[in-house]
Design an enzyme around this catalytic site. Structure first.
Site, PDB file in Angstrom:
ATOM      1  CB  VAL A  13      11.512 -79.328   1.262  1.00  0.00           C
ATOM      2  CG1 VAL A  13      12.395 -79.859   2.373  1.00  0.00           C
ATOM      3  CG2 VAL A  13      10.495 -78.349   1.833  1.00  0.00           C
ATOM      4  CB  SER A  14      13.671 -82.844  -1.946  1.00  0.00           C
ATOM      5  OG  SER A  14      12.668 -82.536  -2.871  1.00  0.00           O
TER       6      SER A  14
ATOM      7  NE  ARG B 182      -0.121 -76.771 -10.832  1.00  0.00           N
ATOM      8  CZ  ARG B 182       1.033 -76.449 -10.239  1.00  0.00           C
ATOM      9  NH1 ARG B 182       1.885 -75.659 -10.842  1.00  0.00           N
ATOM     10  NH2 ARG B 182       1.333 -76.913  -9.059  1.00  0.00           N
TER      11      ARG B 182
ATOM     12  N   PRO C 202       1.143 -71.621  -8.402  1.00  0.00           N
ATOM     13  CG  PRO C 202       0.004 -73.169  -7.100  1.00  0.00           C
ATOM     14  CD  PRO C 202       1.152 -73.033  -8.029  1.00  0.00           C
ATOM     15  NE  ARG C 203      -1.173 -65.081  -8.002  1.00  0.00           N
ATOM     16  CZ  ARG C 203      -2.318 -64.490  -7.682  1.00  0.00           C
ATOM     17  NH1 ARG C 203      -2.335 -63.319  -7.159  1.00  0.00           N
ATOM     18  NH2 ARG C 203      -3.474 -65.102  -7.887  1.00  0.00           N
TER      19      ARG C 203
ATOM     20  CE1 TYR D 137      -1.039 -85.206  -7.650  1.00  0.00           C
ATOM     21  CE2 TYR D 137      -1.222 -82.862  -7.171  1.00  0.00           C
ATOM     22  CZ  TYR D 137      -1.008 -84.160  -6.745  1.00  0.00           C
ATOM     23  OH  TYR D 137      -0.766 -84.416  -5.405  1.00  0.00           O
TER      24      TYR D 137
ATOM     25  CD  GLN E  80       7.617 -68.549  -5.734  1.00  0.00           C
ATOM     26  OE1 GLN E  80       8.101 -67.459  -5.542  1.00  0.00           O
ATOM     27  NE2 GLN E  80       8.176 -69.426  -6.554  1.00  0.00           N
ATOM     28  CB  THR E  81       3.622 -67.733   0.656  1.00  0.00           C
ATOM     29  OG1 THR E  81       2.265 -67.817   0.250  1.00  0.00           O
ATOM     30  CG2 THR E  81       4.069 -66.288   0.758  1.00  0.00           C
TER      31      THR E  81
HETATM   32  N1  NAD Z   1       3.702 -84.914  -0.496  1.00  0.00           N
HETATM   33  C1  NAD Z   1       2.866 -83.903  -0.598  1.00  0.00           C
HETATM   34  O1  NAD Z   1       3.232 -82.756  -0.292  1.00  0.00           O
HETATM   35  C2  NAD Z   1       1.450 -84.128  -1.052  1.00  0.00           C
HETATM   36  C3  NAD Z   1       0.598 -83.009  -1.131  1.00  0.00           C
HETATM   37  C4  NAD Z   1      -0.698 -83.183  -1.559  1.00  0.00           C
HETATM   38  C5  NAD Z   1      -1.177 -84.446  -1.857  1.00  0.00           C
HETATM   39  N2  NAD Z   1      -0.346 -85.511  -1.772  1.00  0.00           N
HETATM   40  C6  NAD Z   1      -0.892 -86.827  -2.140  1.00  0.00           C
HETATM   41  O2  NAD Z   1      -0.462 -87.826  -1.241  1.00  0.00           O
HETATM   42  C7  NAD Z   1      -0.251 -89.047  -1.937  1.00  0.00           C
HETATM   43  C8  NAD Z   1       1.154 -89.561  -1.660  1.00  0.00           C
HETATM   44  O3  NAD Z   1       2.095 -88.586  -2.095  1.00  0.00           O
HETATM   45  P1  NAD Z   1       3.665 -88.743  -1.872  1.00  0.00           P
HETATM   46  O4  NAD Z   1       4.218 -87.402  -1.618  1.00  0.00           O
HETATM   47  O5  NAD Z   1       3.918 -89.837  -0.915  1.00  0.00           O
HETATM   48  O6  NAD Z   1       4.111 -89.143  -3.350  1.00  0.00           O
HETATM   49  P2  NAD Z   1       5.012 -90.370  -3.846  1.00  0.00           P
HETATM   50  O7  NAD Z   1       5.205 -90.162  -5.302  1.00  0.00           O
HETATM   51  O8  NAD Z   1       6.213 -90.518  -2.978  1.00  0.00           O
HETATM   52  O9  NAD Z   1       4.065 -91.609  -3.569  1.00  0.00           O
HETATM   53  C9  NAD Z   1       3.090 -92.049  -4.477  1.00  0.00           C
HETATM   54  C10 NAD Z   1       3.170 -93.561  -4.538  1.00  0.00           C
HETATM   55  O10 NAD Z   1       2.138 -94.047  -5.420  1.00  0.00           O
HETATM   56  C11 NAD Z   1       2.716 -95.029  -6.260  1.00  0.00           C
HETATM   57  N3  NAD Z   1       1.895 -95.078  -7.480  1.00  0.00           N
HETATM   58  C12 NAD Z   1       1.778 -94.124  -8.441  1.00  0.00           C
HETATM   59  N4  NAD Z   1       0.914 -94.529  -9.387  1.00  0.00           N
HETATM   60  C13 NAD Z   1       0.472 -95.763  -9.008  1.00  0.00           C
HETATM   61  C14 NAD Z   1      -0.434 -96.688  -9.571  1.00  0.00           C
HETATM   62  N5  NAD Z   1      -1.073 -96.443 -10.721  1.00  0.00           N
HETATM   63  N6  NAD Z   1      -0.650 -97.867  -8.915  1.00  0.00           N
HETATM   64  C15 NAD Z   1      -0.010 -98.142  -7.751  1.00  0.00           C
HETATM   65  N7  NAD Z   1       0.871 -97.293  -7.177  1.00  0.00           N
HETATM   66  C16 NAD Z   1       1.095 -96.109  -7.801  1.00  0.00           C
HETATM   67  C17 NAD Z   1       4.130 -94.573  -6.501  1.00  0.00           C
HETATM   68  O11 NAD Z   1       4.990 -95.598  -6.947  1.00  0.00           O
HETATM   69  C18 NAD Z   1       4.501 -94.056  -5.110  1.00  0.00           C
HETATM   70  O12 NAD Z   1       5.010 -95.080  -4.299  1.00  0.00           O
HETATM   71  C19 NAD Z   1      -0.509 -88.765  -3.420  1.00  0.00           C
HETATM   72  O13 NAD Z   1      -1.816 -89.186  -3.749  1.00  0.00           O
HETATM   73  C20 NAD Z   1      -0.397 -87.262  -3.516  1.00  0.00           C
HETATM   74  O14 NAD Z   1      -1.196 -86.744  -4.555  1.00  0.00           O
HETATM   75  C21 NAD Z   1       0.951 -85.388  -1.389  1.00  0.00           C
END
Ligand code: NAD
Length: 309
Positions: free
Chosen positions: A186-187, A140, A272-273, A143, A207-208
């Site tokens: 969730v999904s 991971r 993560p826990r 990321y 885990q929470t």
């Molecule tokens: N959803 C969550 O719970 C969550 C939590 C923490 C952080 N985030 C951050 O929020 C942001 C959006 O997350 P999300 O849940 O909507 O995810 P998502 O995967 O639905 O959206 C990410 C989008 O980025 C696009 N993408 C990926 N790589 C790309 C690239 N190189 N160039 C252009 N587009 C690119 C994907 O096609 C997608 O449309 C992300 O940066 C993610 O790390 C989300």
């Protein structure tokens, strides 16, 4: 204003584009459709305030904008571990390209960072001042290390080039337009419950996590972007109410009326826990706090998946 949303065809990005258009802004959505889809934004395509560009942010982008929400990056473990090198490139090269653009056109930039930067935290709930427990060599890491490097880049541009920056550390967010099979709790639970399949819990389900409904999160991102130039973040955005994964699964079964059974599988490496945001900073600097309770948000999300499936 002209606002660029990278990752605008994704889950959070598409909701954000909608709200920005509602506020009267012109929105340029940039996405390479890795995990996003046209379905998420098809209803916006006829709107004259909305423009879509297929582009990968690991390559430079030359456009004229006033503000940049940098959201592009796969967010679920299945997707960000599918091509880990590209994940790191998206966070790091992507941030460099978006910061270069922000510098050229003097735009304000907000980076979507993540609670994953806290690793498997020793303090609970997590405050922005916690310096994190780190493992650079696990799957991971592509990321969370990419996101950490992006944060560093934003602060270097802030100090070196006087850029206006905002860093949001987003915690678990859910709602309509989550992908049905991307390994997020969730999904997964909703789809399994609606399809009458076993509902899979990893580990014992103790885990929470804390779950923030999409509308709350988008409001937080917009407030952070609109905040005074002195507010850079990082700011935690998430719902501080904590649930175990087992509680989430049980609530999902109840709300879907499903007869599916809970089954338990081994925990993935480095899961993560605990995860719970301390949102004191968001409350005090942005006057922001989530308002949608989990039960209500789940109902809306279940309705979306029902119509989709
Ligand atoms: N959803 C969550 O719970 C969550 C939590 C923490 C952080 N985030 C951050 O929020 C942001 C959006 O997350 P999300 O849940 O909507 O995810 P998502 O995967 O639905 O959206 C990410 C989008 O980025 C696009 N993408 C990926 N790589 C790309 C690239 N190189 N160039 C252009 N587009 C690119 C994907 O096609 C997608 O449309 C992300 O940066 C993610 O790390 C989300």
């Amino acid at each position: 204003m002209k606002i660029l949303v990278t990752g605008g065809a994704g889950f959070i990005g598409s909701h954000l584009c909608e709200k920005l258009i509602d506020q009267g802004h012109d929105v340029l959505c940039v996405d390479n459709y890795f995990t996003g889809s046209k379905d998420n934004i098809v209803h916006l395509l006829r709107n004259p305030r909305f423009e879509m560009m297929r582009h990968d942010i690991t390559f430079p982008l030359y456009v004229e904008v006033d503000r940049i929400f940098n959201l592009a990056c796969p967010a679920s473990p299945i997707h960000y571990q599918f091509d880990p090198v590209q994940t790191t490139k998206t966070s790091v090269h992507g941030a460099i390209n978006m910061l270069g653009l922000a510098k050229r056109v003097k735009a304000r930039i907000l980076q979507a960072s993540t609670s994953e930067v806290y690793g498997d935290p020793e303090v609970h709930p997590q405050t922005e001042t916690y310096w994190m427990r780190d493992n650079t060599i696990v799957p991971r890491a592509c990321y969370d290390k990419g996101k950490r490097c992006a944060e560093t880049l934003l602060f270097d541009y802030y100090r070196q080039h006087k850029l206006e920056i905002k860093v949001a550390r987003i915690f678990n967010t859910y709602g309509p337009r989550l992908l049905p099979v991307d390994g997020r709790g969730v999904s997964n639970f909703i789809v399994q419950a609606l399809c009458g399949e076993d509902v899979t819990i990893y580990g014992e389900g103790t885990q929470t996590r804390s779950f923030c409904y999409i509308d709350d999160l988008v409001e937080g991102l917009m407030k952070l972007m609109d905040s005074g130039a002195e507010i850079t973040g990082p700011v935690n955005l998430g719902n501080p109410v904590e649930f175990t994964m087992r509680e989430l699964a049980e609530m999902t079964l109840k709300l879907t009326g499903s007869r599916s059974k809970l089954v338990f599988r081994p925990l993935p490496q480095d899961d993560p826990r605990q995860r719970q945001p301390d949102i004191t900073v968001a409350r005090s600097t942005l006057a922001w706090a989530p308002t949608v309770p989990l039960g209500e948000g789940l109902k809306r999300t279940i309705a979306y998946f029902k119509s989709m499936l």
